[in-house]
Design a protein around this motif. Structure first.
Motif, PDB file in Angstrom:
ATOM      1  N   ASP A 191       0.802  -1.225   0.000  1.00  0.00           N
ATOM      2  CA  ASP A 191       0.000   0.000   0.000  1.00  0.00           C
ATOM      3  C   ASP A 191       0.835   1.275   0.000  1.00  0.00           C
ATOM      4  N   ILE A 192       2.142   1.167   0.102  1.00  0.00           N
ATOM      5  CA  ILE A 192       2.983   2.360   0.188  1.00  0.00           C
ATOM      6  C   ILE A 192       2.778   3.320  -0.978  1.00  0.00           C
ATOM      7  N   PRO A 193       2.711   2.857  -2.236  1.00  0.00           N
ATOM      8  CA  PRO A 193       2.483   3.807  -3.342  1.00  0.00           C
ATOM      9  C   PRO A 193       1.189   4.601  -3.217  1.00  0.00           C
ATOM     10  N   PHE A 194       0.189   4.059  -2.499  1.00  0.00           N
ATOM     11  CA  PHE A 194      -1.030   4.814  -2.247  1.00  0.00           C
ATOM     12  C   PHE A 194      -0.804   5.933  -1.237  1.00  0.00           C
ATOM     13  N   ALA A 195       0.135   5.700  -0.307  1.00  0.00           N
ATOM     14  CA  ALA A 195       0.294   6.589   0.840  1.00  0.00           C
ATOM     15  C   ALA A 195       1.248   7.749   0.587  1.00  0.00           C
ATOM     16  N   ILE A 196       2.221   7.565  -0.291  1.00  0.00           N
ATOM     17  CA  ILE A 196       3.210   8.620  -0.495  1.00  0.00           C
ATOM     18  C   ILE A 196       2.964   9.344  -1.809  1.00  0.00           C
ATOM     19  N   SER A 197       3.431  10.567  -1.877  1.00  0.00           N
ATOM     20  CA  SER A 197       3.278  11.370  -3.089  1.00  0.00           C
ATOM     21  C   SER A 197       4.137  10.798  -4.218  1.00  0.00           C
ATOM     22  N   PRO A 198       3.649  10.829  -5.457  1.00  0.00           N
ATOM     23  CA  PRO A 198       4.471  10.388  -6.592  1.00  0.00           C
ATOM     24  C   PRO A 198       5.773  11.177  -6.704  1.00  0.00           C
ATOM     25  N   ILE A 199       5.757  12.443  -6.272  1.00  0.00           N
ATOM     26  CA  ILE A 199       6.983  13.242  -6.277  1.00  0.00           C
ATOM     27  C   ILE A 199       8.030  12.600  -5.381  1.00  0.00           C
ATOM     28  N   ILE A 200       7.600  12.145  -4.206  1.00  0.00           N
ATOM     29  CA  ILE A 200       8.520  11.474  -3.285  1.00  0.00           C
ATOM     30  C   ILE A 200       9.056  10.196  -3.913  1.00  0.00           C
ATOM     31  N   ALA A 201       8.188   9.469  -4.612  1.00  0.00           N
ATOM     32  CA  ALA A 201       8.625   8.243  -5.286  1.00  0.00           C
ATOM     33  C   ALA A 201       9.718   8.568  -6.308  1.00  0.00           C
ATOM     34  N   GLY A 202       9.528   9.647  -7.078  1.00  0.00           N
ATOM     35  CA  GLY A 202      10.552  10.043  -8.038  1.00  0.00           C
ATOM     36  C   GLY A 202      11.857  10.400  -7.359  1.00  0.00           C
ATOM     37  N   LEU A 203      11.779  11.097  -6.220  1.00  0.00           N
ATOM     38  CA  LEU A 203      12.993  11.454  -5.479  1.00  0.00           C
ATOM     39  C   LEU A 203      13.702  10.212  -4.947  1.00  0.00           C
ATOM     40  N   ILE A 204      12.912   9.233  -4.509  1.00  0.00           N
ATOM     41  CA  ILE A 204      13.506   7.985  -4.013  1.00  0.00           C
ATOM     42  C   ILE A 204      14.314   7.301  -5.106  1.00  0.00           C
ATOM     43  N   PHE A 205      13.732   7.220  -6.301  1.00  0.00           N
ATOM     44  CA  PHE A 205      14.453   6.604  -7.416  1.00  0.00           C
ATOM     45  C   PHE A 205      15.681   7.424  -7.788  1.00  0.00           C
ATOM     46  N   SER A 206      15.580   8.733  -7.740  1.00  0.00           N
ATOM     47  CA  SER A 206      16.728   9.589  -8.067  1.00  0.00           C
ATOM     48  C   SER A 206      17.861   9.387  -7.070  1.00  0.00           C
ATOM     49  N   LEU A 207      17.510   9.308  -5.774  1.00  0.00           N
ATOM     50  CA  LEU A 207      18.531   9.115  -4.751  1.00  0.00           C
ATOM     51  C   LEU A 207      19.126   7.712  -4.798  1.00  0.00           C
ATOM     52  N   THR A 208      18.350   6.764  -5.308  1.00  0.00           N
ATOM     53  CA  THR A 208      18.837   5.378  -5.374  1.00  0.00           C
ATOM     54  C   THR A 208      19.691   5.127  -6.608  1.00  0.00           C
ATOM     55  N   PHE A 209      19.216   5.610  -7.765  1.00  0.00           N
ATOM     56  CA  PHE A 209      19.878   5.275  -9.026  1.00  0.00           C
ATOM     57  C   PHE A 209      20.604   6.452  -9.672  1.00  0.00           C
ATOM     58  N   GLY A 210      20.591   7.623  -9.016  1.00  0.00           N
ATOM     59  CA  GLY A 210      21.292   8.776  -9.567  1.00  0.00           C
ATOM     60  C   GLY A 210      22.801   8.669  -9.412  1.00  0.00           C
ATOM     61  N   ARG A 211      23.495   9.715  -9.795  1.00  0.00           N
ATOM     62  CA  ARG A 211      24.959   9.686  -9.765  1.00  0.00           C
ATOM     63  C   ARG A 211      25.493   9.495  -8.351  1.00  0.00           C
ATOM     64  N   MET A 212      24.749   9.977  -7.350  1.00  0.00           N
ATOM     65  CA  MET A 212      25.195   9.856  -5.960  1.00  0.00           C
ATOM     66  C   MET A 212      24.519   8.693  -5.245  1.00  0.00           C
ATOM     67  N   GLY A 213      23.719   7.926  -5.962  1.00  0.00           N
ATOM     68  CA  GLY A 213      22.997   6.827  -5.337  1.00  0.00           C
ATOM     69  C   GLY A 213      23.856   5.592  -5.139  1.00  0.00           C
ATOM     70  N   TRP A 214      23.402   4.730  -4.211  1.00  0.00           N
ATOM     71  CA  TRP A 214      24.191   3.529  -3.908  1.00  0.00           C
ATOM     72  C   TRP A 214      24.190   2.536  -5.065  1.00  0.00           C
ATOM     73  N   ALA A 215      23.188   2.598  -5.940  1.00  0.00           N
ATOM     74  CA  ALA A 215      23.104   1.658  -7.059  1.00  0.00           C
ATOM     75  C   ALA A 215      23.840   2.147  -8.305  1.00  0.00           C
ATOM     76  N   ASN A 216      24.459   3.309  -8.228  1.00  0.00           N
ATOM     77  CA  ASN A 216      25.117   3.845  -9.419  1.00  0.00           C
ATOM     78  C   ASN A 216      26.274   2.959  -9.874  1.00  0.00           C
ATOM     79  N   GLY A 217      26.984   2.384  -8.906  1.00  0.00           N
ATOM     80  CA  GLY A 217      28.100   1.501  -9.272  1.00  0.00           C
ATOM     81  C   GLY A 217      27.623   0.284 -10.042  1.00  0.00           C
ATOM     82  N   ILE A 218      26.470  -0.256  -9.664  1.00  0.00           N
ATOM     83  CA  ILE A 218      25.906  -1.408 -10.378  1.00  0.00           C
ATOM     84  C   ILE A 218      25.513  -0.996 -11.795  1.00  0.00           C
ATOM     85  N   GLU A 219      24.946   0.198 -11.936  1.00  0.00           N
ATOM     86  CA  GLU A 219      24.578   0.692 -13.267  1.00  0.00           C
ATOM     87  C   GLU A 219      25.800   0.829 -14.160  1.00  0.00           C
ATOM     88  N   ASP A 220      26.879   1.369 -13.602  1.00  0.00           N
ATOM     89  CA  ASP A 220      28.101   1.523 -14.391  1.00  0.00           C
ATOM     90  C   ASP A 220      28.666   0.162 -14.779  1.00  0.00           C
TER      91      ASP A 220
END
Length: 275
Positions: free
Chosen positions: A97-126
């Motif tokens: 139910d989390i996607p119902f509870a949080i704003s889509p803007i927050i969801a976008g920020l979560i993905f940005s912080l996870t997969f962006g240049r400073m995110g922990w998953a950036n090394g896996i992407e590279d």
């Protein structure tokens, strides 16, 4: 007493109709009339524009992938929650139910912080040589995230109401798991599944917030139809913006018609089963 009751009924109906007219019908009518205000040639040119076609293509691509993924996830999650007893079931239900509870803007920020240049998953992407933020995979992932609960939430009540007796009886008679699902479970949930798919489709087509954050607004590359409408409007291309918006309006109306058909067919079959 009946006169008073009828008066209240008329008042409530009038309020509902007025609200729907002001908040829904009137805005949609404005969109459609503004879209063709400069003539059909201008309208057709806006729809056939290269960036409009690419935005439509990306919107449909993200929608199709989101619906397919969430259909599979919805079936598995609903089946697991309703048919098995295990520790953490309530936690799983809450997480769904989390996607119902949080704003889509927050969801976008979560993905940005996870997969962006400073995110922990950036090394896996590279390492895998893939790009998620400001790219199509990010658009698809954000769309999947915001639409993930719809199918699950439609299936869980139906599966709970169905119980397990019929499936247990079929298993005792030697039916395989797939046969039990196809012959026993699916007939009970097919209308709820279709309804959930329709809701998921409608939400995916109109998603703006999460996609806006991670898209980068790269015209012709990461712009979906809602984002393309925003860009055209901000550029004061009002007729083109309303023309493109009319596509979303038409698709929304078609989805609503399909939803009503599914509801009618489901109720009709339910009446037949009862009789």
């Amino acid at each position: 007493m009946n006169i008073k009751k009828n008066g209240i009924q008329i008042l409530l109906i009038s309020i509902a109709v007025l609200f729907l007219f002001v908040m829904l019908i009137l805005p949609l009518a404005v969109v459609l009339t503004k879209a063709i205000s400069d003539g059909w040639a201008v309208y057709a040119a806006a729809l056939s524009d290269e960036y409009t076609i690419k935005a439509l293509s990306l919107t449909m691509q993200a929608t199709v992938v989101a619906v397919v993924v969430n259909t599979a996830f919805g079936l598995f999650a609903a089946w697991t929650i309703t048919k098995y007893h295990f520790k953490g079931k309530q936690l799983m239900t809450t997480l769904i139910d989390i996607p119902f509870a949080i704003s889509p803007i927050i969801a976008g920020l979560i993905f940005s912080l996870t997969f962006g240049r400073m995110g922990w998953a950036n090394g896996i992407e590279d390492l895998l040589n893939i790009k998620i933020i400001f790219a199509v995979p990010g658009i698809i992932m954000a769309t999947i995230f915001v639409t993930s609960p719809f199918i699950t939430r439609e299936l869980i009540p139906v599966l709970n109401a169905q119980g397990t007796e019929e499936e247990e009886a079929a298993a005792l008679m030697g039916a395989s798991g797939f046969t039990i699902f196809r012959k026993v479970t699916f007939p009970h949930i097919k209308w709820a599944l279709l309804y959930g798919i329709i809701l998921c489709t409608a939400r995916a087509l109109g998603e703006f917030g999460a996609v806006s954050v991670i898209s980068g607004h790269l015209r012709g590359k990461t712009n979906t139809l809602p984002l393309h409408v925003e860009i055209l409007y901000n550029e004061y291309q009002f007729t083109a913006a309303f023309a493109v918006a009319s596509i979303l309006v038409i698709m929304a109306v078609l989805v609503l018609i399909l939803r009503n058909i599914v509801e009618y067919m489901g109720k009709k079959e339910g009446i037949k089963d009862v009789s």
